[in-house]
Design an enzyme around this catalytic site. Structure first.
Site, PDB file in Angstrom:
ATOM      1  N   HIS A   1       0.769  -1.180   0.046  1.00 45.43           N
ATOM      2  CA  HIS A   1       0.125   0.068   0.087  1.00 45.43           C
ATOM      3  C   HIS A   1       0.797   1.093   0.002  1.00 45.43           C
ATOM      4  CE1 HIS A   1      -3.417  -2.344   0.899  1.00 45.43           C
ATOM      5  NE2 HIS A   1      -3.229  -2.400   1.996  1.00 45.43           N
TER       6      HIS A   1
ATOM      7  N   GLU B   1       6.228 -11.090 -24.308  1.00 49.93           N
ATOM      8  CA  GLU B   1       6.993 -11.287 -23.136  1.00 49.93           C
ATOM      9  C   GLU B   1       7.618 -12.719 -22.773  1.00 49.93           C
ATOM     10  OE1 GLU B   1       5.068  -9.733 -19.497  1.00 49.93           O
ATOM     11  OE2 GLU B   1       3.116 -10.412 -20.218  1.00 49.93           O
TER      12      GLU B   1
ATOM     13  N   ASP C   1       9.449  -9.319 -18.425  1.00 53.68           N
ATOM     14  CA  ASP C   1       9.354 -10.532 -18.233  1.00 53.68           C
ATOM     15  C   ASP C   1      10.287 -11.353 -19.653  1.00 53.68           C
ATOM     16  OD1 ASP C   1       7.879 -11.474 -16.114  1.00 53.68           O
ATOM     17  OD2 ASP C   1       6.140 -10.476 -17.006  1.00 53.68           O
TER      18      ASP C   1
ATOM     19  N   CYS D   1       6.369  -1.647 -23.303  1.00 48.57           N
ATOM     20  CA  CYS D   1       5.921  -1.203 -22.164  1.00 48.57           C
ATOM     21  C   CYS D   1       6.597  -1.865 -21.134  1.00 48.57           C
ATOM     22  CB  CYS D   1       4.390  -1.529 -22.157  1.00 48.57           C
ATOM     23  SG  CYS D   1       4.084  -3.624 -22.291  1.00 48.57           S
TER      24      CYS D   1
HETATM   25  C1  PEP Z   1       6.660  -6.708 -18.671  1.00 46.86           C
HETATM   26  O1  PEP Z   1       6.544  -8.043 -18.233  1.00 46.86           O
HETATM   27  O2  PEP Z   1       7.538  -5.939 -19.251  1.00 46.86           O
HETATM   28  C2  PEP Z   1       5.560  -5.882 -18.222  1.00 46.86           C
HETATM   29  C3  PEP Z   1       5.410  -4.578 -19.044  1.00 46.86           C
HETATM   30  O3  PEP Z   1       4.399  -6.340 -17.456  1.00 46.86           O
HETATM   31  P1  PEP Z   1       4.675  -6.387 -15.827  1.00 46.86           P
HETATM   32  O4  PEP Z   1       6.020  -5.631 -15.438  1.00 46.86           O
HETATM   33  O5  PEP Z   1       3.555  -6.179 -15.192  1.00 46.86           O
HETATM   34  O6  PEP Z   1       4.955  -7.987 -15.703  1.00 46.86           O
HETATM   35 MG    MG Z   2       4.980  -9.006 -17.701  1.00 48.24          MG
END
Ligand code: PEP
Ligand code: MG
Length: 579
Positions: free
Chosen positions: A194, A436, A460, A507
């Site tokens: 949190h 990923e 990932d 991302c």
């Molecule tokens: C990633 O795996 O790069 C991703 C953006 O998702 P998360 O960090 O939520 O696994």
């Molecule tokens: Mg991920």
């Protein structure tokens, strides 16, 4: 002369802050053991009941305040607190012991509470263990009300301070005076605690999981909190303090310069424009997204809807949040990622058994496909919200075409149902896959025929392709975004996507690193989705180099043989091309 110490923890909210520490102590948990006579028992029972009523009123007040300032979602955390107040085992346990042992109610209550806390701390389930902090928080509140003391320290801070605590409960965080609390650090907690979530939403630098902060720091100590690196320096010498103060001022100045780019496009001098969007976890982060000049959201993580609660989020909750976010981000778009639970994102209301290899287990899209009754609620809400703004949808952890097809079949069923019920949605909503997992990265040519876009999740992808746990600090040296294997996978995804007219974004955190952004631009990436604070820096990179320069640089990088070489080369090029 006070001892200088460097503490390392988990970066929870970025920023650098220098200030005085204020330790939230454990004074709440101490009471006197005072014997009472039998005739005093009813009076003690009444005091106890009054304290419960008062505590309830306080929590309801906080809930209202949070709901106003931070949204309904955060306010719901307090439902668990209200439940503790109604817990018969706890209440009856106190009254029974009071009648039997005849000590003052403060003492009896604390004894029962300690026993209760002990039982909870032995439970294996991490979710239930997290409830421990709710019980402690409510317990302390009841005790304060029994003793007639109000915890108004945090509301009445007279100067700007950095809060040091074992943990910060939601009610502590909520009652903080935001102008006075310039940073927080805690002994426990991870990135999704949190405290971390709230610190990020409030844009206050924070470090969590420091383990010994409360043991090593005293109120009044000078401390430096580096929320970006996850470090805390206690009692730095004059020279270090001055250095950090300068660095902190420089950061503020740099930020101001970078913010001047806010309204300019992410376009190279020779006319290649890319999409520069932001990643968010909570709708509260939207203000920061807009302030930093991101054009849309490239990753809206939705796990937080499911966290810190015993029930599942309703379709309306999802719908309201997605609708609000998409309307606020207009005319740009929002990419909503469907539930990506598993790995380190653990939700126990879903009753998922513990696994030997959680990162390779029953998670994300695998879980959703197996539990359509949960998945379809979210799909329906996303589709309904798509009638109100520009929404895109993407599935996490797609390992191959069969999963993409299966997910799309479910989506089609939900669309059909909405059409039947005459509920509007965007018939042309773009549907993408996160890339990923190496198997997906290597079969992107196949996936590209049935996806509208790809978003590369390097967090990932790196861990799976190099077999390096992304949260294990012992092997962090192996976690190399620029490893040749990772670069080849990324290149394959971009090239395969482009052959089928599928746009490709990223991302994962790699896109937030200026040196790698240069390389990714050269590899042809179409969209960069980064943390809001990283947007201006990445925009500057893109606006400083020509596509030709970036392509030449990427071409050379692909010939290098180790991740370290690529990284060093990228940094060198960044210095040369983006002064
Ligand atoms: C990633 O795996 O790069 C991703 C953006 O998702 P998360 O960090 O939520 O696994
Ligand atoms: Mg991920």
């Amino acid at each position: 002369m006070k001892k200088r110490i460097l503490l390392k923890g988990i970066p929870a909210a970025p920023g650098l802050i220098v200030g005085k520490a204020f330790c939230l102590g454990s004074e709440d948990m101490q009471v006197q053991k005072r014997a009472i006579s039998e005739s005093q028992v009813p009076k003690e029972v009444t005091r106890f009941k009054e304290a419960l009523i008062k505590t309830r009123a306080e929590i309801l007040d906080i809930q209202k305040k949070i709901s106003r300032e931070m949204g309904v979602r955060h306010a719901q955390i307090f439902n668990a607190h209200l439940l503790v107040l109604e817990d018969r085992t706890l209440i009856e346990g106190v009254i029974t012991r009071l009648k039997k042992e005849r000590f003052c109610i403060e003492y009896i209550f604390l004894e029962v509470l300690k026993k209760y806390i002990k039982t909870f701390s032995h439970i294996d389930d991490p979710y239930l263990r997290e409830r421990l902090s709710d019980i402690e928080d409510v317990g302390k509140r009841i005790l304060r009300n029994l003793r007639g003391i109000r915890r108004d320290i945090l509301t009445n801070l007279k100067e700007k301070l950095i809060i040091v605590a074992y943990d910060l409960s939601p009610s502590d965080t909520a009652s903080m005076h935001k102008e006075k609390v310039i940073g927080f650090i805690t002994d426990i907690g991870g990135k999704t605690s949190h405290t971390a979530i709230m610190a990020k939403a409030l844009e206050i630098p924070a470090v969590v999981g420091l383990e010994e902060a409360t043991a090593k720091i005293e109120t009044g100590d000078n401390i430096i909190v580096d929320g970006t690196r996850g470090e805390v320096l206690v009692n730095p010498d004059r020279a270090t303090l001055d250095k950090y103060k300068l660095q902190s001022e420089k950061l503020v100045r740099q930020e101001l310069v970078l913010l001047k780019l806010r309204d300019l496009p992410a376009e190279t001098p020779d006319g290649r424009e890319v999409q520069l969007a932001a990643n968010i976890e909570l709708p509260e982060e939207l203000a920061s997204v807009v302030a930093h000049g991101a054009r849309g959201i490239g990753l809206y993580r939705t796990e937080y809807f499911y966290m810190n609660r015993m029930d599942l989020p309703t379709e309306e909750e999802h719908f309201e949040a997605y609708k609000k976010v998409s309307q606020q981000v207009e005319p740009y778009s929002v990419v909503i990622r469907t539930l990506d639970l598993g790995g380190d994102k653990f939700l126990s209301q879903l009753d998922i058994p513990q696994e030997m290899n959680p990162y390779l287990g029953w998670r994300a899209i695998r879980f959703c496909l197996a539990r359509p009754e949960i998945f379809k609620v979210q799909l329906r809400a996303i589709l309904r919200a798509s009638a109100y703004g520009k929404l895109k949808l993407m599935y996490p952890m797609i390992s191959g075409i069969e999963e993409l097809r299966q997910a799309n079949r479910m989506l089609e069923q939900v669309k059909e149902e909405l059409r039947r019920r005459k509920i509007p949605f965007d018939e042309d909503i773009e549907v993408g896959a996160m890339i990923e997992i190496p198997s997906a990265a290597l079969t992107c040519d196949i996936l590209a025929k049935e996806a509208d876009f790809f978003s590369i999740g390097t967090n990932d992808l790196i861990q799976y392709s190099i077999a390096v746990d992304r949260v294990n600090e012992k092997i962090a040296y192996l976690y190399e975004p620029a490893h040749p294997a990772v670069l080849r996978l990324i290149k394959n995804v971009i090239d395969s996507g482009h052959k089928e007219n599928v746009w490709v974004g990223m991302c994962g955190e790699m896109a937030s690193e200026p040196a790698f952004a240069l390389l990714l631009l050269g590899l042809g990436l179409d969209e960069f989705s980064v943390s809001p604070a990283a947007v201006p820096g990445i925009k500057r990179v893109i606006r400083s180099v020509t596509l030709k320069q970036a392509k030449d640089m990427a071409h050379k990088a692909l010939t290098l043989t180790t991740g370290k070489e690529v990284e060093a080369f990228s940094k060198e090029k960044l210095k040369e091309l983006v002064p």
